[in-house]
Structures are given as C-alpha cells and as structure tokens.
Enzyme design. Structure first.
Site, PDB file in Angstrom:
ATOM      1  N   CYS A 198     -12.410  33.718   4.948  1.00 24.06           N
ATOM      2  CA  CYS A 198     -12.254  32.991   6.204  1.00 24.06           C
ATOM      3  C   CYS A 198     -11.747  31.573   5.990  1.00 24.06           C
ATOM      4  O   CYS A 198     -11.322  30.919   6.930  1.00 24.06           O
ATOM      5  CB  CYS A 198     -13.577  32.918   6.952  1.00 24.06           C
ATOM      6  SG  CYS A 198     -14.112  34.508   7.551  1.00 24.06           S
ATOM      7  N   CYS A 257     -15.484  23.940  12.749  1.00 19.21           N
ATOM      8  CA  CYS A 257     -16.321  23.405  11.668  1.00 19.21           C
ATOM      9  C   CYS A 257     -17.707  23.031  12.199  1.00 19.21           C
ATOM     10  O   CYS A 257     -18.715  23.261  11.540  1.00 19.21           O
ATOM     11  CB  CYS A 257     -15.671  22.178  11.032  1.00 19.21           C
ATOM     12  SG  CYS A 257     -14.138  22.541  10.171  1.00 19.21           S
TER      13      CYS A 257
END
Lengths: 386, 293
Positions: free
Chosen positions: B35, B105
């Site tokens: 990922c 994030c």
C-alpha cells in the site's frame, strides 16, 4: 546552500549560449515572421537557421522538422495525426512503459474504439521483439515506442524496431525526448517515420519542441488556424523558443561525445558507491543498454518521498517513482511493468545527471546518502521484523 | 512539491518516540508495503490507566512519519477512553493541516490507534482485521471504513474519499460503489452532484444504447480489468446482446474468483438497461486464458 541538481530527466538548465541567442528576440527583434515588413520578415531567417540546426543533430533534412510546443504536443500530433491519415485502420501498438504523453493518448483512443496493444517488458525493462512482430497485422495503423525511458534510462533497440515495423508497411513513431543529445542519430539512414523531441531536456528553453516527419509520411495537422510550418502546425511561431532549441541542438551535436563520456563516469561513480554502501539497494533496469546519465536505484523497506525530502535538506535534487511523490497512490507504472516488487518500487530514487554536474557534487552526495537511508530504516517497521 | 506545514516538517526531520515498546499493553499494526505506507504503534499504561509511553515505527512518506510522531505525543497522558476519542481530523489539525491528498496519513494514524486500543481491550489477543465487505481490493478498504471517513470528514466526492482512505485510488474499478456509499451516507445532501454516472431508465435509441455501452465499458469496467493485467473490447451489439472479447488476462488475476462475464453484465445492466446480456466473441473464447464460466 548550493543546489546539486541530479534531476535532468525532468528538466535542464538553459545553457548560457542558448540564452544569449534568445535574448534579443523579446524586446528588440520581436516581429512576426508572417508579416510583410522587413522587421518581421527577418525572423523567418532565424527560424530557418534553427530548423537546420535541429536537422543537423538528427541527420535529416530541414524540411522534415515541424516546431511544436514541446514533447507532449509532438507525441499527440504524431499519434492522432497518423490515425486521422489512415482512417481505415484501428490498431495501435505501444508499450507499458511509455511516457504519459503517449500512454494516456493511446488509452483515450481506446475509449474511442481503437484497439491498443501495450507490449510488456521483462525485469530489465526490455521488449520482446517477437511479440511485437506477432502483434503487427493489416489493421495496425501505428507503432509508437519510446527511444529511451525517462525513469530508468533503458534504451530500446529502436533502429531494429523501426526496420521491423517499416518492413510491414506500418508507420513508426518514437518519443525520443530523453534520447536527444545523448544518443547519436542519423535519421536519413533510419526507418523511423516520426520522432518527438523537446528543447528543455537538452539545455534549451521550456515550451518548445519538434516533431520529425519523414518525407512522404502521411500526417493530418493537429493544430488548425494558420499557414505556419507549411500548414502542418498553425499558430504564430515561438521565435525565441525555436531559436533556443536550434542553438541547444547545435551545442548537443558538438558536445555529445565528450559530455556522454564525462557524465557516464560521474553517474557510474555515484551509482557504484551507493550500491556498495547501502545494503538492500537495487539498480533498476538494463545496466548495459542505458542512457549514460540516468540511474534508478531502489532502497528497500523505505519510501521515496521521505528520501527526497531528506536529500532536499542538503540541496540535492532527485526524483522518485514512489506513489507519494506523484500524488497518485500507486508507484511508477514503469517499475510495476518491470515487475519490481512493492518493497522496492516505493523506495526508488532516480538520479539524472548533466554536463553541469561535478565530481565534487557526486562525492558530497555519496557521503550524504548512506546516513539518510539508515535513518529512515530505523523508522521502518519492516526492517526490525527481518 | 507538497505544501507541508513547518510543524509537519519539524516532526519529519525530528520524529519523537521512534521504536517499539517491549511487552506493550497495546499494539496496533495497519497498512502494508504494497500500500505504500504502514504504521506499528505500541503503548504502555500506568497503574491509573493512563498512557505513559507510546512508540511508533512507520514506513511511508514524510507526512506518514510526521503523523505517527504527533500521534504518539497526542495520546501520552490520556486514558484509554480519552485516546479512543481522537479522530483523524484531530491529528491533521495538530499538524496545522495536511495536503488534501495526504489526509489518508491521518486516517492511518487513527486506525493504528484504534487497533492498539482494541488489542489492549481484548487482552492482547485480538489483532487488527478487516471487517465487513472489502470495496477497494487494491488497498483493502472496507465499506465500513469508507462510510466512516465520509461521516467524520463530511466528504461528498469520490476524489475526497480517495484522499482520505485511498479507496478508489488504484485501478478505480470501485468508484461506482464508492459513489453509492456516499449517496447512502450523505443522502439528500448530494443528490444533485451524482449525475456523473450514465442516466438509466429511459427508452434508448440504438445509437444511444451502443454509446452508453461503450461509455460504461470505458468508465466502469475496463479500469478494473486493466489493473489486473487484462482488457476488454466491445465487438458488437445485436439487439440486447452485447458481444465482447477479453484480452490479455493473467492467471494470477485476483478477479478470477468472479466470472468476468457476470461482472461485465452486472455493470451493463446497472448503467445501461436491464435487458442486456453479454456473450463472448467466439474468436476469443478459443484462447486458453479467458475467464468464461
């Protein structure tokens, strides 16, 4: 802080000599080449000279050069212009590792009903020419394959490919944006029908490029609305840009051999030192058939953007095939096509040098990289688990 | 280049609390190498039930590392219940904001925290697992997770959802499904915005039908196949019969578990008209690598 520029496949510094040629063309000699007065008309001579300079580098005739706004326009013109000229054929053959200026155009055409074949590459980034030969059929309108890859520097055997494609009576285009000034060309002896190039990759200005169209190649114009470039590309000429491109080509022809030798020495020194000093670092792409200025290295278990930011702190400019740098979420399509594992693709860094780099810069970079890599690996959850 | 705040850069260059706590009270691991980012968070509690120590290890870009660093700072001194209330927005705000495309994030930080808390509450037995239906197979994002980022961050477009949790950012084959989840969660609020998908339900002229079929293949079907090394070509349309050919499928394609024909047919019925059925072109069925039946 001094800037150490190792991102020359992205763009290059304009050579002083190029800028000098361009300088008077903004405020003093600003006429339109199409005008009937001497003031404007004298610009035609400048353009003619630039056309000869470009032709000189390519080994073709001046009449075979069309000036464009850059590599992307040249690619668009070559692909769409060829298809428009052969409306009865529906198939395009390209590769999975092309620059988006080719790949995106082909995929858009696919949405409009064309059949697009994207040839695979092996782990070195090389093509299987037998597969190409197999794919060429009566329905094929165009084969478009890049000369050298912008990310890895891998060079395709373009002369051989052009010969094969032309023997089947199909038009062959190559995006040579990265090859210009680094690979010697002689198009008069080649089977290449169409070739794209850009000024800003060879110490020329941004926003100007050229498309080589071999005499006799059928091409519908892409930009309409004026008689310029013999009706093949409408729009008032970017005179300073064209003159800059001409000068850049002249310099490239003169300096190529010497620059290649020096740049390759610096590239090899940088590359060998990094591979030797950093464990779990891998060189991507065919080591032998490669541009002399490009090195694409993967640092496993860490991420490219983080490496770039750390390098940036020292003024070192490079680029990465990681997902994060592109704004997309997947790593480089080139590295994925080569089967580079995700552990390495996300941590790939491209160094691309030019004639302006020095050995001192290379030594400084060799000193700075290993601690950066170690630091990021200390942060990585995948290193402790090993 | 990304516009990062000074605070983010400071945390990237000088990350706090790097490492792993030995014998932690809670461990949360999310993300993967594939990922492009991954985070392992460990914490320890004191006798009063407050987090006394937290450490992280992160694989990822500058914002992933900075996000992890501030997360450990934020949760220190909090009780488990207090820590459980930290949202991805709190983390982003603490950094003075994140670029839109990096919001995922902050979501990864919140997910790792949640996983660690869950791990603590189940006495260290439970590891983080995906719950419910996986919508985005490229990045392994579930319907539940997508619905959650939509609610918590008030998202209304697919692009925003991709920025916040990556779903839809790979092959793009699940974008239609994400649109439906947005519609379900946000309801009337976005009714106006959802005209991107081809309109259905009216009587189509032949030429319109063919164009709509081609458009649906281009937008809804081909991206998913392409991402797995395959492709599809529309050969012909005869009445309600759509004739297609599959190209270049690979054996390790993750979609083999489905019948390709069903996927194609389902999408065409959904976006064009219910009467359509799909057949493979007889030429291409003779090739050994197709996914028939």
């Amino acid at each position: 802080m001094k800037t150490i520029y190792f991102d020359n496949n992205a763009t290059t510094k304009v050579a002083e000599e190029v800028l000098e040629e361009m300088r008077p063309l903004f405020c003093e000699l600003y006429g339109n080449p199409s005008s009937m007065h001497t003031f404007g008309g004298q610009m035609s001579r400048k353009i003619r000279q630039a056309r000869e300079q470009v032709a000189g580098l390519l080994g073709c005739e001046a009449s075979e050069i069309i000036f464009t706004s850059g590599g992307t326009e040249s690619d668009n013109t070559a692909i769409k212009g060829t298809l428009a000229a052969v409306p009865d054929k529906r198939k395009i053959i390209t590769t999975r590792v092309e620059h988006p200026a080719v790949l995106t155009v082909c995929r858009e055409l696919e949405n409009n009903g064309y059949i697009v074949v994207e040839l695979a590459v092996d782990k070195e980034g090389q093509l299987d020419l037998a597969e190409l030969e197999n794919e060429i059929d009566d329905d094929t309108a165009l084969v478009t394959i890049m000369y050298a890859n912008n990310e890895t520097g891998v060079i395709f055997p373009i002369e051989k490919i052009a010969e094969l494609v032309s023997s089947k009576g199909v038009v062959f285009h190559t995006d040579a944006v990265q090859a210009i000034g680094k690979i010697a060309l002689n198009l008069s002896k080649s089977h290449i029908d169409l070739l794209s190039l850009s000024a800003h990759k060879v110490q020329g200005p941004k926003g100007v490029g050229a498309l080589y169209v071999r005499k006799g190649t059928r091409l519908s114009p892409f930009m309409l609305g004026g008689h310029q470039e013999g009706g093949r590309r409408a729009g008032t000429e970017n005179v300073p840009g064209i003159v800059g491109l001409g000068k850049a080509c002249e310099l490239a022809a003169k300096n190529m051999e010497e620059d290649n030798r020096r740049v390759k020495y610096l590239r090899d020194k940088l590359e060998n030192a990094i591979l030797q000093k950093c464990p779990d670092s891998i060189l991507n792409g065919d080591k032998e058939n490669r541009l002399p200025n490009t090195s694409n290295i993967s640092f496993e278990y860490i991420e490219g953007e983080a490496i770039l930011l750390m390098l940036d702190k020292y003024g070192i400019c490079a680029s990465s095939g990681s997902a994060c740098t592109s704004g997309s979420l997947e790593p480089s399509h080139v590295l994925r096509a080569m089967g580079v594992p995700f552990t390495a693709a996300h941590g790939s860094i491209r160094f691309s040098l030019s004639r302006y780099n020095t050995e001192e810069e290379v030594d400084y970079t060799i000193e700075k990289i290993p601690p950066i890599i170690n630091r990021l690996r200390e942060l990585s959850p995948f290193v402790a688990n090993k | 280049m990304w516009e990062y705040t000074e605070k983010l850069k400071e945390h990237f260059f000088n990350p706090r609390n790097v490492g792993e706590i030995e014998d932690p009270d809670g461990v949360g691991e999310v993300g993967s190498l594939a990922c492009g980012d991954a985070l392992k968070l460990t914490f320890r509690l004191d006798e009063t039930g407050r987090i006394t120590d937290a450490k992280f290890k992160t694989f990822g870009c500058a914002s992933a590392i900075a996000t992890s660093s501030v997360l450990t700072e934020m949760i220190k001194g909090k009780t488990i219940d207090e820590a459980a209330k930290v949202t991805n927005k709190d983390i982003a705000d603490y950094l003075g904001g994140l670029p839109e495309q990096k919001m995922h994030c902050s979501v990864m930080g919140r997910e790792a925290l949640e996983a660690a808390i869950e791990n603590y509450r189940t006495g260290g037995r439970k590891k983080h697992e995906l719950e419910g239906k996986v919508v985005c197979t490229c990045f392994g994002v579930t319907e539940k997770e997508i619905a959650r980022v939509i609610t918590e961050n008030n998202l209304i477009t697919v692009e925003e959802v991709t920025n916040y949790c990556k779903a839809g950012g790979g092959c793009g084959g699940c974008k239609g499904e994400i649109e439906k989840i947005i519609e379900k969660v946000q309801g009337e609020k976005i009714k106006e915005k959802l005209k991107a998908a081809p309109a259905k339900g009216r009587k189509l002229k032949n030429i319109q039908k063919i164009q709509l079929i081609q458009q649906t293949i281009n937008e809804q079907i081909r991206p998913a196949l392409r991402a797995h090394g395959g492709n599809i070509e529309l050969i012909d349309v005869e009445g309600n019969k759509v004739i297609v050919a599959f190209r270049g499928m690979c054996a390790q394609c993750r979609l083999t578990e489905f019948t390709m024909k069903d996927v194609v047919e389902a999408r065409l019925k959904e976006f064009v008209c219910d009467e359509l059925f799909v057949e493979e072109d007889s030429d291409s069925t003779q090739q050994p690598h197709n996914h028939r039946g």
